[in-house]
Design a protein around this motif. Sequence first.
Motif, PDB file in Angstrom:
ATOM      1  N   ARG A 247       0.685  15.321  -3.962  1.00  0.00           N
ATOM      2  CA  ARG A 247       0.729  13.891  -4.259  1.00  0.00           C
ATOM      3  C   ARG A 247       0.747  13.125  -2.948  1.00  0.00           C
ATOM      4  O   ARG A 247       1.330  13.569  -1.953  1.00  0.00           O
ATOM      5  N   LEU A 248       0.129  11.961  -2.958  1.00  0.00           N
ATOM      6  CA  LEU A 248       0.223  11.042  -1.825  1.00  0.00           C
ATOM      7  C   LEU A 248       1.357  10.069  -2.110  1.00  0.00           C
ATOM      8  O   LEU A 248       1.345   9.357  -3.117  1.00  0.00           O
ATOM      9  N   VAL A 249       2.356  10.066  -1.227  1.00  0.00           N
ATOM     10  CA  VAL A 249       3.575   9.295  -1.445  1.00  0.00           C
ATOM     11  C   VAL A 249       3.863   8.456  -0.205  1.00  0.00           C
ATOM     12  O   VAL A 249       3.808   8.954   0.925  1.00  0.00           O
ATOM     13  N   TYR A 250       4.206   7.194  -0.435  1.00  0.00           N
ATOM     14  CA  TYR A 250       4.559   6.288   0.658  1.00  0.00           C
ATOM     15  C   TYR A 250       6.075   6.153   0.718  1.00  0.00           C
ATOM     16  O   TYR A 250       6.719   5.769  -0.263  1.00  0.00           O
ATOM     17  N   GLY A 251       6.646   6.484   1.885  1.00  0.00           N
ATOM     18  CA  GLY A 251       8.081   6.346   2.086  1.00  0.00           C
ATOM     19  C   GLY A 251       8.403   5.498   3.300  1.00  0.00           C
ATOM     20  O   GLY A 251       9.442   5.666   3.928  1.00  0.00           O
ATOM     21  N   GLY A 252       7.486   4.591   3.638  1.00  0.00           N
ATOM     22  CA  GLY A 252       7.546   3.831   4.894  1.00  0.00           C
ATOM     23  C   GLY A 252       6.343   4.188   5.744  1.00  0.00           C
ATOM     24  O   GLY A 252       5.849   3.404   6.547  1.00  0.00           O
ATOM     25  N   VAL A 253       5.844   5.410   5.559  1.00  0.00           N
ATOM     26  CA  VAL A 253       4.550   5.926   6.002  1.00  0.00           C
ATOM     27  C   VAL A 253       4.077   6.865   4.884  1.00  0.00           C
ATOM     28  O   VAL A 253       4.855   7.258   4.015  1.00  0.00           O
ATOM     29  N   PHE A 254       2.800   7.227   4.907  1.00  0.00           N
ATOM     30  CA  PHE A 254       2.270   8.088   3.859  1.00  0.00           C
ATOM     31  C   PHE A 254       2.515   9.565   4.168  1.00  0.00           C
ATOM     32  O   PHE A 254       2.394  10.009   5.315  1.00  0.00           O
ATOM     33  N   TYR A 255       2.843  10.311   3.115  1.00  0.00           N
ATOM     34  CA  TYR A 255       3.013  11.759   3.166  1.00  0.00           C
ATOM     35  C   TYR A 255       2.135  12.417   2.109  1.00  0.00           C
ATOM     36  O   TYR A 255       1.912  11.840   1.031  1.00  0.00           O
ATOM     37  N   ALA A 256       1.679  13.625   2.409  1.00  0.00           N
ATOM     38  CA  ALA A 256       1.123  14.515   1.391  1.00  0.00           C
ATOM     39  C   ALA A 256       2.258  15.442   0.986  1.00  0.00           C
ATOM     40  O   ALA A 256       2.746  16.234   1.793  1.00  0.00           O
TER      41      ALA A 256
END
Length: 352
Positions: free
Chosen positions: A172-181
């Motif tokens: 999943r592509l998740v944004y937590g302040g920056v994007f993570y895979a």
Amino acid sequence: MHDADEPGRFRTLDLIDAHAGGDVGRVVVGGVELPAGTAAERARMLQRDGDGLRRLLTQKPHGDPSQCVDLLLPPSTPEAHAGLVIMGTMGYPGFSGSNAMCAAAAMVEARLVPLPDPEDDLLLETPAGLTRLTLTARRGRLDSVAYDALPGFAVPGDHVTEVEGWGRVRFRLVYGGVFYAVVNAAEVGLDPARTPVSELARFFDAFLPRAAGEHELVHPEHGVMPPLSLGLLAGTVDLQPEQPRVDLAVYMDGGVICRGPTGTGTTALLVWLHEQGRIAPGATVRAVSPFGQEFTGTLTGTTAVGDRTGVRTRIAGRPYLLARSQIIIDSDDPLVDGHDLPRGPSPAPGTS
């Protein structure tokens, strides 16, 4: 000693090193001057015209790829205590929780802000926006830093890519302040708490370039974002004990498995767990890295992020001071030659 007959040859940077959750932030408190502007504008200027500073301080002998560089600057808004530009092997992230904690510790050490008695707020202007941190002191020292993170969200739908040695990998592509895979560790036969760190890095070295090359990252409010440079492996989820624990591994482009869970990684983990229906608002978990370092993350509620439903989180950790030093940069040194460095001393944060 510096040769006074060679003006301009030597540069001196004033540094305070700290770590939060095991991840080192080298905070530059003096020796760099940038034109006036917002933190976002200054980060773009450095990336375009002064990236040599980042490259110099994240490479040996002046630095290390596992460390980030945190540049304190006067803020562009009077309500903020300081501007903060974060640099690392991944480039110029808009925000980083562990680096914000390190910057807070450095500002207290340098007496740019007073030691809280026992609690006070610190407002940092970052490229991603204003972040308010709560600083708490105990026994005459900074004991903890907590902050309400930027709203996080998940891009709708699962993504799949073919990775040599691991086959089809779902993420999943998740944004937590920056994007993570974000990858479920069990699905690729890995465990952040038990798999050797070298094997975790080998997986990300193969996986992240594939994932990054297939997706453009777009924030619903801020538009197109920098290319994907961070990965997160979500491992064992034990939500039963009084202090629920989740193991994770955060990877930073450049081959680095972070020693800590990182602040944005902890937010991304909470977003991922919420998407799966594993946690609800009010839940608090301990995010634990492969090195046993941890942050506490609380899902405080939901919010709109553009046309998407996002979540609000509060992240807490403890920063530790490591060193106070100066770096001397000799322009005649072949290791420095060719680095496009910004010039001049920087005024103290909070001044103009």
